[in-house]
Scaffold this active site. Structure first.
Site, PDB file in Angstrom:
ATOM      1  N   TYR A   1       5.832   7.185   4.274  1.00 44.17           N
ATOM      2  CA  TYR A   1       6.856   8.031   3.671  1.00 44.17           C
ATOM      3  C   TYR A   1       7.725   8.779   4.682  1.00 44.17           C
ATOM      4  O   TYR A   1       8.701   9.411   4.293  1.00 44.17           O
ATOM      5  CB  TYR A   1       6.229   8.943   2.606  1.00 44.17           C
ATOM      6  CG  TYR A   1       6.020   8.118   1.344  1.00 44.17           C
ATOM      7  CD1 TYR A   1       6.980   8.085   0.344  1.00 44.17           C
ATOM      8  CD2 TYR A   1       4.923   7.277   1.229  1.00 44.17           C
ATOM      9  CE1 TYR A   1       6.845   7.262  -0.752  1.00 44.17           C
ATOM     10  CE2 TYR A   1       4.775   6.439   0.140  1.00 44.17           C
ATOM     11  CZ  TYR A   1       5.738   6.439  -0.852  1.00 44.17           C
ATOM     12  OH  TYR A   1       5.607   5.600  -1.933  1.00 44.17           O
TER      13      TYR A   1
ATOM     14  N   ALA B   1       0.842  -1.195   0.000  1.00 40.23           N
ATOM     15  CA  ALA B   1       0.000   0.000   0.000  1.00 40.23           C
ATOM     16  C   ALA B   1       0.876   1.244   0.000  1.00 40.23           C
ATOM     17  O   ALA B   1       1.874   1.305   0.712  1.00 40.23           O
ATOM     18  CB  ALA B   1      -0.899  -0.013   1.234  1.00 40.23           C
ATOM     19  N   LYS B   2       0.479   2.216  -0.811  1.00 38.47           N
ATOM     20  CA  LYS B   2       1.220   3.477  -0.879  1.00 38.47           C
ATOM     21  C   LYS B   2       0.590   4.415   0.153  1.00 38.47           C
ATOM     22  O   LYS B   2      -0.221   5.280  -0.170  1.00 38.47           O
ATOM     23  CB  LYS B   2       1.095   4.024  -2.311  1.00 38.47           C
ATOM     24  CG  LYS B   2       2.298   4.812  -2.768  1.00 38.47           C
ATOM     25  CD  LYS B   2       2.239   5.063  -4.265  1.00 38.47           C
ATOM     26  CE  LYS B   2       2.932   6.347  -4.644  1.00 38.47           C
ATOM     27  NZ  LYS B   2       4.316   6.486  -4.205  1.00 38.47           N
ATOM     28  N   ILE B   3       0.956   4.174   1.416  1.00 42.01           N
ATOM     29  CA  ILE B   3       0.336   4.873   2.550  1.00 42.01           C
ATOM     30  C   ILE B   3       1.155   6.124   2.903  1.00 42.01           C
ATOM     31  O   ILE B   3       2.382   6.055   3.003  1.00 42.01           O
ATOM     32  CB  ILE B   3       0.281   3.936   3.785  1.00 42.01           C
ATOM     33  CG1 ILE B   3      -0.608   2.717   3.472  1.00 42.01           C
ATOM     34  CG2 ILE B   3      -0.210   4.674   5.027  1.00 42.01           C
ATOM     35  CD1 ILE B   3      -0.597   1.644   4.530  1.00 42.01           C
TER      36      ILE B   3
END
Ligand code: PMP
Length: 302
Positions: free
Chosen positions: A161, A155-157
Site C-alpha cells: 500500500y 495478496a493484500k499485503i
C-alpha cells in the site's frame, strides 16, 4: 473513528489499549496482510457481505507471505461476528490484520510471531456520500502500479500500500479525489484501493486480474451485471480508452460502486453517474441490504 473493543490474538481488548510494540516487524517492513469487509444493516439484522470470500482471501494472502494463521477459518469468521456484536454496531467496516510481531528486526520475518487483530468501526461513504450521484474526479497517476514480479497482486499485503499511498497523496495534492494507476507497460490497472470498470457502447469492461487485486466487489459486480443482461469483458487497455468511455466507475468494499465523472480533466459522459453505473449501484445496495432473494447467500447474518 473509534469503537469499544478490538479483538487481538483471541481476546477482546479496549480500543485504547489495542497497541503493539514499536519493534513489531510489520511496522518496519510492512510484513502483514489485511482485509476490508463491510457489514450492513438489513431487515433481519446485521449482515456481513461475502465474509467467506474475504476470509479465504485473507488466508491466501497469509499463505503467499508465508504466515500461518493460528486459527481455523471458522474460528476467524466467528471472531469477526463476535467483534461486531461486542461493539454493538448495526453497520460497520471490518479490518482483520495478520502481521509479523516482534522477535528480531532483520528483514527475515520467519522467526517473528504471527499476530492477529480485528478492528471494526462505523464508516460511511469512502469517497463522500455525494460521490454516489455526482461521481468523483480522478487522474492517471505518475506512479506505476507495482510490477507484477516486484510483489504479489493476489495478496493484500500491508507493504503493497505504499504504492497506493504515493498515488493517493499525489491525486489529493493535485486537487482530485482518486488516482488510477497504469502498470509498468502503460496498461490501465486500478485505483489506489478500488477496481476499475468502464462502459463503451453498452458493454462493460474491467481490467484482467494479473496486475490488480482480485476484488470481491469486482467479482460481485461482474456476476450481477451479467445477471442483469449486460455483456462484461476483461480487457487490457491504455488510458485513452478511458478518456472516450461512456461511463467509468470504481468498485471496492470501501468505495462500494462509485461513479467517476472526470479523468485527467476529460469529462466522462455527462459528468455525473451514468445509467449503467446507476443500475448496477442500485442493485448492489439492494443486495447488501438483503433485499435481493437471489443473492442472499452472499450475506452472513451475525
Ligand atoms: N484494489 C485494491 C488495490 C484494493 O485495495 C481494494 C480494496 N480491498 C480493491 C481493489 C477492491 O477489493 P474489494 O472489492 O475486495 O474490496
Amino acid at each position: 473513528m473509534k469503537a469499544e473493543k478490538v479483538w487481538m490474538d483471541g481476546k477482546m481488548v479496549d480500543w485504547d489499549k489495542a497497541q503493539v510494540h514499536v519493534c513489531t516487524h510489520a511496522l518496519h517492513y510492512g510484513s502483514g496482510v489485511f482485509e476490508g469487509i463491510r457489514a450492513y444493516e438489513t431487515e433481519k439484522g446485521t449482515a456481513i457481505f461475502r465474509l467467506k470470500e474475504h476470509i479465504d482471501r485473507l488466508y491466501n494472502s497469509a499463505k503467499i507471505l508465508k504466515m500461518e494463521i493460528p486459527y481455523s477459518k471458522e474460528e476467524f469468521k466467528q471472531a469477526v461476528r463476535n467483534t461486531i456484536k461486542e461493539n454493538n454496531l448495526k453497520s460497520c467496516y471490518i479490518r482483520p490484520l495478520v502481521y509479523r510481531g516482534f522477535e528480531q528486526l532483520g528483514v527475515n520475518p520467519l522467526k517473528c510471531p504471527v499476530n492477529c487483530a480485528i478492528a471494526v468501526w462505523e464508516w460511511g461513504a469512502y469517497l463522500g456520500e455525494e460521490a454516489f450521484k455526482k461521481g468523483i474526479r480522478t487522474k492517471i497517476s505518475s506512479y506505476a502500479r507495482s510490477y507484477i514480479n516486484s510483489t504479489s497482486q493476489k495478496a493484500k499485503i500491508c507493504g503493497n500500500y505504499v504504492n497506493s499511498i504515493f498515488a493517493k497523496m499525489e491525486a489529493i495534492e493535485e486537487g482530485v479525489d482518486e488516482a488510477i494507476l497504469l502498470d509498468t507497460q502503460g496498461y490501465v490497472t486500478e485505483g489506489s484501493g478500488e477496481n476499475l470498470f468502464w462502459v463503451r457502447n453498452g458493454v462493460i469492461y474491467t481490467t484482467p486480474t494479473a496486475t490488480v487485486l482480485e476484488g470481491i466487489t469486482r467479482d460481485a459486480v461482474i456476476k450481477v451485471a451479467q445477471d442483469m443482461g449486460y455483456q462484461v469483458q476483461e480487457k487490457r487497455t491504455g488510458r485513452d480508452e478511458l478518456y472516450i468511455s461512456d461511463e467509468l466507475f470504481f468498485t471496492g468494499t470501501a468505495a462500494e460502486v462509485t461513479p467517476i465523472r472526470e479523468i485527467d480533466n476529460y469529462q466522462i459522459g455527462e459528468g455525473k453517474c451514468g445509467p449503467v453505473t446507476e443500475n448496477i449501484q442500485k442493485k448492489f445496495f439492494a443486495i447488501v441490504k438483503g433485499e435481493e432473494e437471489k443473492y442472499l447467500s452472499w450475506l452472513d447474518y451475525i
